[in-house]
Design a protein around this motif. Structure first.
Motif: not given
Lengths: 274, 425
Positions: A145-149, A155-159
């Motif tokens: 999921d890109p979660h642009f905002k 919420r990004r799965v790679i952080s």
């Protein structure tokens, strides 16, 4: 199908579940409180339920995080028939679909697809409940999921902080695969991995010979959709490395990592080079 | 309209428990109730007035409920933090606020490294931040650096290992994380040593067993599942579990009705690590456990009851030099009562293997009535108010840390109209 009872959600010709009965929203909120069972510790994961025919001493080695409709798992299953792998999906209906799909494939192809399974979970929260330290050799994050905002970047799965947990469950030498069709997210995932002290990028040559890399853009439903639309994809494939103050010994056939942890115990990892 | 009422009740239930901390050499004792910080000097037997240049005049140092206080660096420093998103670092020599740190979110836990060089604090989003005290000076406001994160979970407790090699963080998702404390703080703490998993409810408190002879320190944790557990932090292995609520006779071993009534709220170990004091949400007194470092086991020792009044401790503080256990109960605000903030302090002496613990009478407490007046705000005690306070603290803790549980049948029932379920019948 062996039993006479016809399952109306499954296709009559192939016996596979039909997607139209498992329509789900494209996104799910990873921050919400979850109401599904979570294993208390990795020792509480019931392997007999997931892999009834597999050798009980084996452990899960591959994890497909956000497996979606399970395309990658099914391709990997025949490519690595001896390796146990699991898909993790947050959306209940989608994980139900993958479960049915695997069960149907097992019925249609006796003896095959016994090494794959799926679990409904929030992998951003419960990775340590499913896997021990250094248990996994491959982790896949395909078209997350890109979660642009900017407000939703957490919420990004790679952080940066979640990579700590992935580094914990990956063995030294284990590989993390990421791919996306969103350029901005591709850049983000790459820079997170580049800036993390426990990961290093694979070389071009290593990418070429890795059979899993070829599947990244072709095996999943999402990847096929991108290919149909002639979309671009952005991948980042990195290796889990030991801390920089640890020595790496290399010989011709094996890559050998000799590391010592902070308690003075010596670990010796040997990985066959393909 | 309804929403307004709901918001109001939520505000009412957001009360904070009273907290207590005692200087390691027993120079002073501090109680925090609501936004108030009350300190008492035990050497001069007088109330301490806190000096804070960052606020003007009679303004309090904290503008909202204080959630975490502790002494550190062998008693040289004291920190306080809470819902007003500020962390204050005090010098215990002058009781002057030496540093004010701003947090983006409400602070839930603090820890000071044993060398006194770093202060860590955790916020309500699950992030742990570190402040390097070497870099702080009076004119420059220190900026915290993010260290690690528990993904979207409330961190309930933070602790440095006695050798300073690890930072331990506990959260409401039943997890305890052991992370290598890095040399270079700016890069964050990426190397996880272990996860201590086994609690079946939120983890509420952490404490180390300070064992001199053993190379690895043992970690204790208390939880909403009414147990205290002993861990090996290097491997994350669960060494022993003590079901304190059952052992104290609060709970039948088979009954799990109203299981959240007996959550462990605080624990502390004595200097030699032999005895562990445990506060339970429903117990008028404390439970003492004995910890055997050589066999790595925990066993129930005794219950120390408090007779004559409703005293359910909300926070414990160990005072090793005099073998005392200091306790406080109270709440930041109590709807329906006139008290702005309510606190009651008690001391148990004789916390030792050979001695019999005694709950001290008010006039026997070090500092006597003067201390009680400072720390409690008053010397009189209204028993009914403390009963209501205990209920308010319990309700607030449940709201904050316990997830709603839906039984399996309910979850399945809600899915009954789904296409994939409907057609399979």
């Amino acid at each position: 199908m062996p039993d006479n009872k016809v399952n109306p959600t499954h296709s009559k010709s192939t016996g596979l579940p039909r997607k139209r009965f498992y329509r789900a929203r494209a996104h799910s909120n990873p921050l919400s409180d979850s109401h599904f069972p979570v294993p208390l510790t990795p020792a509480h994961v019931d392997y007999s339920l997931h892999y009834p025919q597999a050798d009980s001493s084996k452990k899960i080695k591959f994890a497909d995080i956000g497996c979606g409709f399970g395309g990658l798992l099914i391709s990997l299953s025949t490519l690595f028939p001896e390796t146990l792998m699991i898909g993790m999906e947050l959306r209940d209906k989608v994980s139900e679909y993958v479960k049915e799909r695997i069960l149907s494939l097992r019925v249609a192809n006796p003896g095959q697809y016994q090494n794959i399974s799926v679990v409904r979970t929030n992998s951003m929260k419960y990775i340590p409940n499913h896997f021990e330290k250094a248990q996994l050799s491959k982790m896949f994050f395909l078209f997350p999921d890109p979660h642009f905002k900017e407000k939703n970047h957490r919420r990004r799965v790679i952080s940066p902080f979640l990579l700590d947990e992935y580094a914990y469950v990956l063995e030294v030498g284990g590989i993390i695969y990421t791919i996306t069709d969103v350029e901005e997210l591709g850049e983000w995932m790459k820079s997170c991995l580049e800036n993390h002290p426990l990961f290093e990028p694979l070389t071009e040559k290593e990418l070429e010979v890795d059979p899993a890399v070829k599947l990244l853009s072709s095996a999943t439903e999402e990847g096929q959709k991108v290919a149909r639309n002639d979309g671009q994809t952005f991948q980042a494939v990195f290796r889990r490395i030991a801390r920089s103050d640890q020595s790496v010994v290399q010989d011709v056939k094996h890559v050998r990592f000799v590391t010592s942890d902070s308690f003075g115990s010596i670990y010796d990892y040997s990985i066959l080079q393909s | 309209m309804d929403e307004e009422v709901a918001a109001e009740t939520r505000k009412d239930t957001e009360v904070a428990p009273a907290l207590i901390a005692v200087h390691p050499d027993r120079h002073s004792a501090v109680v925090a109730v609501g936004p108030e910080l009350r300190a008492f000097d035990l050497l001069t037997i007088s109330a301490v007035s806190l000096l804070d240049d960052s606020v003007s005049g009679e303004q309090p140092s904290h503008k909202d409920n204080i959630r975490a206080i502790r002494f550190g660096a062998k008693g040289k420093l004291f920190v306080s933090a809470g819902d007003d998103k500020t962390l204050k670092i005090w010098s215990t020599q002058s009781w002057q606020c030496v540093s004010t740190v701003s947090s983006e979110k409400r602070v839930t836990a603090v820890a000071i490294s044993n060398d006194g060089l770093h202060v860590c604090f955790a916020d309500k989003f699950g992030l742990v931040w570190v402040v390097d005290l070497n870099q702080t000076s009076k004119d420059k406001k220190p900026t915290p650096t993010p260290l690690l994160s528990h993904y979207c979970s409330i961190i309930t407790s933070l602790e440095f290992s006695p050798d300073n090699r690890f930072i331990i963080s506990a959260d409401r998702d039943f997890k305890i994380r052991v992370t290598n404390f890095p040399k270079n703080l700016l890069n964050g703490a990426h190397e996880i040593q272990s996860f201590c998993l086994g609690h079946t409810e939120f983890v509420s408190c952490l404490a180390f067993v300070p064992a001199q002879e053993s190379p690895h320190s043992l970690l204790l944790s208390g939880s909403g599942d009414s147990t205290v557990r002993l861990w090996d932090i290097s491997s994350g292995a669960l060494l022993d579990t003590c079901e304190v609520a059952i052992k104290a006779g609060l709970l039948e071993s088979n009954g799990n009705a109203e299981e959240h009534d007996h959550a462990v709220t605080d624990l502390c170990s004595t200097l030699d690590g032999l005895l562990v004091a445990v506060a339970i949400q429903s117990l008028r007194g404390i439970v003492l456990l004995s910890c055997d470092v050589s066999t790595k086991t925990l066993s129930f020792a005794k219950v120390v009851s408090i007779a004559g009044e409703t005293f359910i401790p909300t926070c414990l503080a160990n005072c090793s030099p005099t073998k005392e256990l200091w306790m406080v109960t109270g709440v930041s605000s109590l709807p329906g009562y006139d008290y702005p903030s309510l606190a009651r302090v008690l001391v148990i002496s004789g916390i030792d293997v050979e001695e019999e613990p005694v709950v001290l009478e008010d006039d026997k407490i070090p500092g006597g009535e003067k201390l009680l007046e400072t720390l409690q705000g008053t010397t009189s005690v209204d028993d009914n108010a403390f009963l209501a306070a205990a209920e308010a603290v319990k309700a607030a803790m449940c709201n904050l840390l316990i997830k709603k549980h839906y039984p399996f049948e309910n979850r399945e029932y809600r899915k009954k109209t789904r296409n994939d379920k409907k057609l399979k019948e």
